[in-house]
Design a protein around this motif. Structure first.
Motif, PDB file in Angstrom:
ATOM      1  N   GLN A   1      22.718 -50.010 -65.919  1.00  0.00           N
ATOM      2  CA  GLN A   1      21.768 -48.982 -66.299  1.00  0.00           C
ATOM      3  C   GLN A   1      20.451 -49.613 -66.756  1.00  0.00           C
ATOM      4  OE1 GLN A   1      23.046 -46.197 -69.381  1.00  0.00           O
ATOM      5  NE2 GLN A   1      22.643 -44.588 -67.892  1.00  0.00           N
ATOM      6  N   ARG A   2      20.534 -50.727 -67.450  1.00  0.00           N
ATOM      7  CA  ARG A   2      19.325 -51.446 -67.884  1.00  0.00           C
ATOM      8  C   ARG A   2      18.534 -51.933 -66.673  1.00  0.00           C
ATOM      9  NH1 ARG A   2      17.603 -56.717 -69.174  1.00  0.00           N
ATOM     10  NH2 ARG A   2      16.187 -56.741 -70.947  1.00  0.00           N
ATOM     11  N   GLN A   3      19.226 -52.430 -65.667  1.00  0.00           N
ATOM     12  CA  GLN A   3      18.557 -52.880 -64.451  1.00  0.00           C
ATOM     13  C   GLN A   3      17.859 -51.721 -63.742  1.00  0.00           C
ATOM     14  OE1 GLN A   3      18.106 -56.066 -63.713  1.00  0.00           O
ATOM     15  NE2 GLN A   3      19.197 -56.411 -65.612  1.00  0.00           N
ATOM     16  N   LYS A   4      18.490 -50.553 -63.761  1.00  0.00           N
ATOM     17  CA  LYS A   4      17.895 -49.378 -63.138  1.00  0.00           C
ATOM     18  C   LYS A   4      16.623 -48.959 -63.888  1.00  0.00           C
ATOM     19  CE  LYS A   4      20.669 -46.381 -61.393  1.00  0.00           C
ATOM     20  NZ  LYS A   4      21.602 -45.282 -61.137  1.00  0.00           N
ATOM     21  N   VAL A   5      16.677 -48.985 -65.211  1.00  0.00           N
ATOM     22  CA  VAL A   5      15.508 -48.645 -66.035  1.00  0.00           C
ATOM     23  C   VAL A   5      14.373 -49.623 -65.759  1.00  0.00           C
ATOM     24  CG1 VAL A   5      14.618 -48.565 -68.399  1.00  0.00           C
ATOM     25  CG2 VAL A   5      16.802 -47.487 -67.862  1.00  0.00           C
ATOM     26  N   LEU A   6      14.681 -50.904 -65.739  1.00  0.00           N
ATOM     27  CA  LEU A   6      13.642 -51.908 -65.481  1.00  0.00           C
ATOM     28  C   LEU A   6      13.061 -51.750 -64.077  1.00  0.00           C
ATOM     29  CD1 LEU A   6      15.248 -55.059 -67.136  1.00  0.00           C
ATOM     30  CD2 LEU A   6      13.346 -53.680 -67.994  1.00  0.00           C
ATOM     31  N   GLY A   7      13.890 -51.402 -63.112  1.00  0.00           N
ATOM     32  CA  GLY A   7      13.411 -51.186 -61.751  1.00  0.00           C
ATOM     33  C   GLY A   7      12.463 -50.001 -61.664  1.00  0.00           C
ATOM     34  N   VAL A   8      12.807 -48.914 -62.345  1.00  0.00           N
ATOM     35  CA  VAL A   8      11.931 -47.738 -62.358  1.00  0.00           C
ATOM     36  C   VAL A   8      10.609 -48.093 -63.031  1.00  0.00           C
ATOM     37  CG1 VAL A   8      11.634 -45.421 -63.323  1.00  0.00           C
ATOM     38  CG2 VAL A   8      13.804 -46.049 -62.280  1.00  0.00           C
ATOM     39  N   TYR A   9      10.677 -48.835 -64.126  1.00  0.00           N
ATOM     40  CA  TYR A   9       9.464 -49.239 -64.847  1.00  0.00           C
ATOM     41  C   TYR A   9       8.561 -50.100 -63.957  1.00  0.00           C
ATOM     42  CZ  TYR A   9       6.521 -51.146 -68.563  1.00  0.00           C
ATOM     43  OH  TYR A   9       5.453 -51.522 -69.338  1.00  0.00           O
ATOM     44  N   ARG A  10       9.155 -51.074 -63.275  1.00  0.00           N
ATOM     45  CA  ARG A  10       8.365 -51.934 -62.376  1.00  0.00           C
ATOM     46  C   ARG A  10       7.743 -51.121 -61.240  1.00  0.00           C
ATOM     47  NH1 ARG A  10      12.555 -55.712 -63.385  1.00  0.00           N
ATOM     48  NH2 ARG A  10      13.692 -54.968 -61.575  1.00  0.00           N
ATOM     49  N   ASN A  11       8.521 -50.231 -60.654  1.00  0.00           N
ATOM     50  CA  ASN A  11       7.992 -49.397 -59.573  1.00  0.00           C
ATOM     51  C   ASN A  11       6.859 -48.495 -60.062  1.00  0.00           C
ATOM     52  OD1 ASN A  11       9.697 -50.429 -57.614  1.00  0.00           O
ATOM     53  ND2 ASN A  11      11.261 -48.875 -57.966  1.00  0.00           N
ATOM     54  N   LEU A  12       7.022 -47.967 -61.262  1.00  0.00           N
ATOM     55  CA  LEU A  12       5.985 -47.124 -61.841  1.00  0.00           C
ATOM     56  C   LEU A  12       4.697 -47.916 -62.047  1.00  0.00           C
ATOM     57  CD1 LEU A  12       5.509 -44.250 -62.803  1.00  0.00           C
ATOM     58  CD2 LEU A  12       6.374 -44.917 -65.039  1.00  0.00           C
ATOM     59  N   LEU A  13       4.822 -49.135 -62.572  1.00  0.00           N
ATOM     60  CA  LEU A  13       3.631 -49.961 -62.774  1.00  0.00           C
ATOM     61  C   LEU A  13       2.987 -50.346 -61.445  1.00  0.00           C
ATOM     62  CD1 LEU A  13       4.640 -52.288 -65.748  1.00  0.00           C
ATOM     63  CD2 LEU A  13       3.180 -50.260 -65.786  1.00  0.00           C
ATOM     64  N   ARG A  14       3.795 -50.573 -60.421  1.00  0.00           N
ATOM     65  CA  ARG A  14       3.246 -50.901 -59.090  1.00  0.00           C
ATOM     66  C   ARG A  14       2.447 -49.734 -58.525  1.00  0.00           C
ATOM     67  NH1 ARG A  14       8.737 -53.239 -57.670  1.00  0.00           N
ATOM     68  NH2 ARG A  14       8.508 -55.441 -58.183  1.00  0.00           N
ATOM     69  N   ILE A  15       2.973 -48.535 -58.671  1.00  0.00           N
ATOM     70  CA  ILE A  15       2.276 -47.353 -58.171  1.00  0.00           C
ATOM     71  C   ILE A  15       1.015 -47.105 -58.988  1.00  0.00           C
ATOM     72  CG2 ILE A  15       2.438 -44.840 -57.921  1.00  0.00           C
ATOM     73  CD1 ILE A  15       3.898 -46.386 -55.756  1.00  0.00           C
ATOM     74  N   ILE A  16       1.109 -47.262 -60.299  1.00  0.00           N
ATOM     75  CA  ILE A  16      -0.057 -47.062 -61.169  1.00  0.00           C
ATOM     76  C   ILE A  16      -1.161 -48.038 -60.789  1.00  0.00           C
ATOM     77  CG2 ILE A  16      -0.875 -47.355 -63.548  1.00  0.00           C
ATOM     78  CD1 ILE A  16       1.814 -46.077 -64.442  1.00  0.00           C
TER      79      ILE A  16
END
Length: 88
Positions: A18-33
């Motif tokens: 679950q932590r890996q999933k959260v970090l992945g979403v965070y990284r993807n969000l920063l990439r899109i931003i």
């Protein structure tokens, strides 16, 4: 009985995934931003994302974390669509 070699604060497999999933979403969000063309809008969104993730950092309820992951993924998809429509 042999003592465990894991430190007392070790994550379970479910927590780790679950932590890996959260970090992945965070990284993807920063990439899109990062693709937002206006610097002030980009900074606002980056600060918003950081604050949201920091504010919820200590959450331990698995169901609440799953719900927040789903919300973050929805925000991510909305941002992707908006940038796509804007031609970015």
């Amino acid at each position: 009985m042999a003592a465990s070699r894991l430190p007392p604060a070790a994550l379970s497999l479910k927590q780790f995934l679950q932590r890996q999933k959260v970090l992945g979403v965070y990284r993807n969000l920063l990439r899109i931003i990062h693709k937002i063309p206006d610097e002030s809008d980009r900074r606002y969104m980056r600060d918003w994302a950081r604050e949201e993730f920091k504010r919820n950092k200590s959450e331990t309820n698995q169901d609440v974390i799953r719900m927040m992951i789903t919300q973050a993924q929805n925000h991510l998809e909305d941002l992707r669509k908006s940038l796509s429509l804007a031609g970015c």
